[in-house]
Every structure is written in structure tokens, then in C-alpha cells.
Design a protein around this motif. Structure first.
Motif, mmCIF file in Angstrom:
data_model
loop_
_atom_site.group_PDB
_atom_site.id
_atom_site.type_symbol
_atom_site.label_atom_id
_atom_site.label_comp_id
_atom_site.label_asym_id
_atom_site.label_seq_id
_atom_site.Cartn_x
_atom_site.Cartn_y
_atom_site.Cartn_z
ATOM 1 N N LEU A 1 42.545 -94.491 13.943
ATOM 2 C CA LEU A 1 42.676 -95.883 14.339
ATOM 3 C C LEU A 1 41.777 -96.104 15.541
ATOM 4 O O LEU A 1 41.881 -95.370 16.527
ATOM 5 C CB LEU A 1 44.128 -96.211 14.722
ATOM 6 N N ASP B 1 41.403 -98.674 18.220
ATOM 7 C CA ASP B 1 42.294 -99.766 18.617
ATOM 8 C C ASP B 1 41.822 -100.547 19.821
ATOM 9 O O ASP B 1 40.970 -100.092 20.582
ATOM 10 C CB ASP B 1 43.718 -99.223 18.833
ATOM 11 N N GLN C 1 38.493 -99.628 24.102
ATOM 12 C CA GLN C 1 38.887 -99.230 22.747
ATOM 13 C C GLN C 1 38.971 -97.711 22.653
ATOM 14 O O GLN C 1 38.152 -96.989 23.209
ATOM 15 C CB GLN C 1 37.899 -99.796 21.722
ATOM 16 N N SER D 1 41.311 -102.065 14.634
ATOM 17 C CA SER D 1 42.299 -103.110 14.905
ATOM 18 C C SER D 1 42.174 -103.611 16.332
ATOM 19 O O SER D 1 41.945 -102.836 17.258
ATOM 20 C CB SER D 1 43.720 -102.562 14.688
ATOM 21 N N THR E 1 46.644 -102.573 19.822
ATOM 22 C CA THR E 1 46.683 -101.188 20.262
ATOM 23 C C THR E 1 47.673 -100.406 19.391
ATOM 24 O O THR E 1 48.513 -101.002 18.710
ATOM 25 C CB THR E 1 47.143 -101.078 21.732
ATOM 26 N N PHE E 2 47.567 -99.094 19.437
ATOM 27 C CA PHE E 2 48.518 -98.254 18.704
ATOM 28 C C PHE E 2 49.944 -98.608 19.105
ATOM 29 O O PHE E 2 50.832 -98.724 18.265
ATOM 30 C CB PHE E 2 48.241 -96.768 18.956
#
Length: 168
Positions: free
Chosen positions: A127, A129, A149, A100, A103-104
Motif C-alpha cells: 500500500l 498511502d 507518502q 490510496s 493512510t493505512f
């Protein structure tokens, strides 16, 4: 069940997470990162519609898979369909990795208003991110394109209420 709009799939990938993975590239992305290696996935009206059942059938054909990766495009732009698919994938005993541009922390905030984003986060194991940042690009990183990331352990992060990084 909802359909997904996808750009395509890779049946057996070793670069989109740990182990042999079935990777689904969703269509549509609001981030438009400079240097993105999937710019064809940005248009929300591009790609093709596919049913969750079609994807599951394809995934079930391969006994070598260790998991499924949702990439993009931006997976969190189609959270309802991916959460439903993810639950079926987990029932098969496979793990889920999601890439994604959010971000978390951003997703956690978004999930307070959008139940489907929370559901999609809750079925994820990993994830990866953050937006791709061309100036921070590195070919030395495992499973990531730029140094900003992170590889997040989602279950631990949800329990802690903050991002917990891990290695793959």
C-alpha cells in the motif's frame, strides 16, 4: 460480479510499483489533492464502466507481468469490485500494489465498519498511502510523489496491527 468504473489502464508500467505492472486507474476520488497528476479521475461519474472479467482477460494476455496496481482516483471508493478482482489476480500468482490517499491507519479504522475495505486491504501486498502534498513533492522518491507518502507492507502491517514500512 460488480463492474468497475475506471479512467483507464496502462498495460505495462514500470513506475507504479516493483516490476512490470498492469495499472488500473479507477474513476472517482474524494481527496482532490492540490497538484494531483490525475485530476481527470476525480469525478465519480466520469470514466467508463468495465467488467472484472474484461480486465482479467487483458491481464492474462501478458506473461511478463509481475503484478497489478490499483491507482486512481481512490481505489478504496470501489472496494467490493476491486477486492473481487484482486482475489482473481492473486489466483494468477500476481502481486497487488494499491495507491490510496487514505493512510493505512485510516483504512484500518474504516475496515471495521466496511467489510469490503478489509477484504481489499487483505489482498494487497503493498500500500502506498497518504494524500499527495504539493509542498512535500519530490522527484527523488521511488514510486511516490510526496515525502509524507509511505510504502507499506500490508500483510506484515495487518499482523502487527500497525503500519510497517518497506522498500521496493
Amino acid at each position: 460480479m460488480k463492474n468497475l468504473r475506471i479512467a483507464g489502464v496502462v498495460n505495462e508500467s514500470i513506475v507504479d510499483g516493483k516490476g512490470i505492472r498492469y495499472t488500473i486507474f479507477v474513476q472517482g476520488c474524494p481527496h482532490h489533492c492540490e497538484g494531483c497528476h490525475n485530476p481527470q479521475t476525480h469525478d465519480f461519474s466520469g470514466g467508463n464502466e468495465i467488467t472484472i472479467q474484461q480486465l482479467l482477460k487483458d491481464i492474462q494476455k501478458d506473461p511478463l507481468l509481475s503484478g497489478v496496481t490499483f491507482s486512481g482516483g481512490e481505489p478504496f471508493c470501489q472496494p467490493e469490485a476491486l477486492a473481487a478482482l484482486g482475489k482473481e489476480i492473486k489466483a494468477l500468482g500476481l502481486d497487488i500494489t494499491i495507491y490510496s490517499g487514505y493512510t493505512f491507519e485510516e483504512l484500518w479504522l474504516m475496515s471495521e465498519k466496511n467489510k469490503a475495505i478489509r477484504e481489499l486491504l487483505e489482498i494487497a501486498d503493498i500500500l502506498i498511502d497518504g494524500k499527495f502534498i504539493l509542498e512535500q513533492k519530490s522527484l527523488m522518491l521511488k514510486f511516490r510523489g510526496s515525502k509524507n507518502q509511505r510504502i507499506i507492507d500490508v500483510p506484515k502491517s495487518i499482523t502487527a496491527g500497525k503500519a510497517i514500512e518497506t522498500e521496493l
